[in-house]
Design a protein around this motif. Structure first.
Motif, short mmCIF file in Angstrom:
data_model
loop_
_atom_site.label_atom_id
_atom_site.label_comp_id
_atom_site.label_asym_id
_atom_site.label_seq_id
_atom_site.Cartn_x
_atom_site.Cartn_y
_atom_site.Cartn_z
N GLU A 106 -2.37 6.59 -1.56
CA GLU A 106 -1.26 6.32 -2.47
C GLU A 106 -0.22 5.42 -1.81
O GLU A 106 0.27 4.45 -2.41
CB GLU A 106 -0.60 7.61 -2.93
CG GLU A 106 0.56 7.35 -3.89
CD GLU A 106 1.27 8.61 -4.35
OE1 GLU A 106 1.83 8.59 -5.46
OE2 GLU A 106 1.27 9.60 -3.60
N LEU B 70 0.79 1.59 -2.92
CA LEU B 70 2.14 1.23 -3.33
C LEU B 70 2.71 0.11 -2.48
O LEU B 70 3.42 -0.77 -2.98
CB LEU B 70 3.04 2.47 -3.25
CG LEU B 70 2.78 3.56 -4.29
CD1 LEU B 70 3.60 4.81 -3.96
CD2 LEU B 70 3.12 3.07 -5.70
N ARG C 296 0.86 -3.30 -3.62
CA ARG C 296 1.09 -3.76 -4.99
C ARG C 296 2.35 -4.60 -5.13
O ARG C 296 2.41 -5.51 -5.95
CB ARG C 296 1.17 -2.57 -5.94
CG ARG C 296 -0.16 -1.93 -6.27
CD ARG C 296 -0.03 -0.86 -7.33
NE ARG C 296 -1.28 -0.16 -7.56
CZ ARG C 296 -2.26 -0.60 -8.34
NH1 ARG C 296 -2.13 -1.76 -8.96
NH2 ARG C 296 -3.37 0.10 -8.49
N GLY D 144 7.57 0.61 -3.55
CA GLY D 144 6.51 0.95 -4.49
C GLY D 144 6.80 2.23 -5.26
O GLY D 144 6.51 2.32 -6.46
N TYR D 145 7.37 3.22 -4.57
CA TYR D 145 7.71 4.48 -5.25
C TYR D 145 8.76 4.24 -6.34
O TYR D 145 8.70 4.85 -7.41
CB TYR D 145 8.23 5.50 -4.25
CG TYR D 145 7.14 6.31 -3.58
CD1 TYR D 145 6.22 7.04 -4.33
CD2 TYR D 145 7.03 6.34 -2.19
CE1 TYR D 145 5.22 7.78 -3.71
CE2 TYR D 145 6.02 7.07 -1.57
CZ TYR D 145 5.12 7.79 -2.34
OH TYR D 145 4.13 8.52 -1.73
N LYS E 248 6.98 2.73 -9.21
CA LYS E 248 6.13 3.73 -9.86
C LYS E 248 6.97 4.64 -10.77
O LYS E 248 6.53 5.00 -11.87
CB LYS E 248 5.40 4.56 -8.82
CG LYS E 248 4.47 5.60 -9.44
CD LYS E 248 3.74 6.41 -8.38
CE LYS E 248 2.81 7.45 -9.03
NZ LYS E 248 2.10 8.26 -8.02
N LYS E 249 8.17 5.00 -10.32
CA LYS E 249 9.04 5.83 -11.14
C LYS E 249 9.36 5.14 -12.46
O LYS E 249 9.32 5.76 -13.53
CB LYS E 249 10.34 6.13 -10.37
CG LYS E 249 11.32 6.99 -11.15
CD LYS E 249 12.58 7.24 -10.34
CE LYS E 249 13.59 8.07 -11.15
NZ LYS E 249 14.85 8.29 -10.38
N MET F 228 7.51 2.82 -13.88
CA MET F 228 6.26 2.77 -14.65
C MET F 228 6.03 4.08 -15.40
O MET F 228 5.63 4.08 -16.57
CB MET F 228 5.09 2.48 -13.71
CG MET F 228 3.73 2.40 -14.38
SD MET F 228 2.92 4.01 -14.66
CE MET F 228 2.66 4.54 -12.97
N ILE G 160 6.89 -3.65 -12.70
CA ILE G 160 6.00 -2.52 -12.46
C ILE G 160 4.61 -3.05 -12.16
O ILE G 160 4.33 -4.24 -12.31
CB ILE G 160 5.93 -1.57 -13.66
CG1 ILE G 160 5.32 -2.30 -14.88
CG2 ILE G 160 7.31 -1.02 -14.00
CD1 ILE G 160 5.02 -1.41 -16.06
N SER G 161 3.71 -2.15 -11.75
CA SER G 161 2.31 -2.50 -11.62
C SER G 161 1.64 -2.22 -12.97
O SER G 161 1.54 -1.06 -13.38
CB SER G 161 1.64 -1.67 -10.52
OG SER G 161 0.23 -1.77 -10.62
N GLN H 142 -1.42 -0.16 -12.58
CA GLN H 142 -1.05 1.24 -12.42
C GLN H 142 -0.74 1.87 -13.79
O GLN H 142 -1.07 3.04 -14.04
CB GLN H 142 0.17 1.33 -11.50
CG GLN H 142 0.34 2.66 -10.79
CD GLN H 142 1.47 2.59 -9.78
OE1 GLN H 142 2.56 2.10 -10.07
NE2 GLN H 142 1.22 3.08 -8.58
N GLU I 277 -2.41 5.21 -15.51
CA GLU I 277 -1.60 6.33 -15.96
C GLU I 277 -1.87 6.68 -17.42
O GLU I 277 -1.99 7.87 -17.78
CB GLU I 277 -0.11 6.01 -15.76
CG GLU I 277 0.84 7.11 -16.20
CD GLU I 277 0.68 8.41 -15.43
OE1 GLU I 277 1.00 9.48 -15.99
OE2 GLU I 277 0.23 8.36 -14.26
#
Length: 312
Positions: free
Chosen positions: A137, A141, A144, A178-179, A182-183, A185, A208-209, A212, A216
């Motif tokens: 992970e 992150l 990306r 990245g985190y 991700k949040k 996203m 965002i990715s 990803q 999700e």
């Protein structure tokens, strides 16, 4: 320009030269395995679309190519994409392999190297969308959202330190970036109604990715996710994810848009006509209508914090 100069310097200094995918952990770890084998080597990273359109990439002879369409002149190539045709003098190609890094490890005879094995493990996790380890992970992150120079830094660090690189301060900062993405996203994903097939158009990059996001939404119940991102006035990027238990085949859509990949994860990048930038969206919609055999297509438009349903 930096990539061309790096490749030219490698040729002039007679160093091994690798061309690897810039977009994901599989390409990055394949590049790291190359440098683990050839410590004096030079790595160039590129996207599949760049390989297909770059004159200088096609002109050079590459020591190693991984996770990309073959540029035409290569000694060794490691790949697992059905849509990438073999052409290197020595092919480590298996469309059933879970990632290209596994084939790269075999190409370089690194099966007995613990560092190589740990890198391949995370590449398998990320490339099969089955991330279970903290290391996979974090590396995913970091990669990306890294710039080109940052990706080269990651490659070099992984080649020497393996997954211990995740303790590197600079790479930890990339993971934290990245985190945060991700949040965001996950917040966007929570606003998207789950359907068997979800089609999304994002007229601006939300930071965002999008790959990803497809994963999700699949985890939340979608069987196929199609996303079109507008990169600029004429350039569009397509992302596709499909559940392995579903009848959907992402390559059937991606190939029609000039891209490729796997049955359950594919992508493409294309341009609309110079005088008709809106045609890029029409191509996406008409391609999906043909593939899904439907006259009506629901597309969710992502604009900032809103999700608007459109029917075409």
């Amino acid at each position: 320009m930096r990539r061309f100069l790096s490749a030219l310097w490698a040729k002039l200094s007679n160093r091994p030269l690798a061309l690897c995918d810039s977009g994901d952990v599989d390409g990055i770890t394949s590049a790291a395995l190359f440098l683990r084998k050839y410590s004096n080597g030079v790595v160039v990273l590129a996207a599949p679309s760049e390989v297909n359109r770059s004159w200088w990439i096609k002109r050079l002879f590459w020591t190693f190519v991984a996770d990309l369409p073959c540029p035409g002149k290569a000694l060794i190539r490691a790949d697992h994409h059905r849509t990438n045709k073999p052409c290197a003098k020595v092919e480590f190609y298996d469309p059933e392999a879970p990632c290209s890094a596994l084939m790269a490890m075999k190409a370089f005879g690194l099966e007995g190297d613990p560092v190589a094995n740990s890198l391949v493990k995370v590449a398998i996790e990320t490339d099969t969308a089955s991330v279970t380890s903290d290391e996979a992970e974090k590396l995913d992150l970091a990669v990306r959202f890294a710039s080109y120079n940052e990706k080269i830094y990651i490659v070099r660090s992984l080649a020497v330190n393996g997954l211990g690189s995740l303790n590197n301060v600079k790479i930890r900062d990339l993971v934290n970036r990245g985190y945060r993405a991700k949040k965001l996203m996950l917040e966007i994903a929570s606003r998207i109604p789950i359907r068997e097939v979800i089609n999304i158009y994002s007229p601006v990059n939300l930071g965002i990715s999008y790959r990803q996001l497809t994963i999700e939404l699949q985890h939340r119940g979608a069987k196929m996710v199609n996303i079109l991102l507008r990169l600029d006035r004429r350039t569009f990027r397509y992302y596709c994810g499909a559940d392995r238990s579903s009848p959907y085949d992402c390559t059937q859509v991606a190939a029609r848009l000039g891209g490729g990949g796997h049955k359950y994860a594919s992508g493409a990048q294309y341009k609309s006509p110079f005088f008709s930038p809106g045609k890029g969206i029409e191509v996406f919609i008409n391609t999906l209508k043909t593939y899904l055999n439907t006259d009506r297509l629901e597309v969710l438009e992502l604009t900032g914090n809103s999700v608007r349903a459109m029917t075409y």
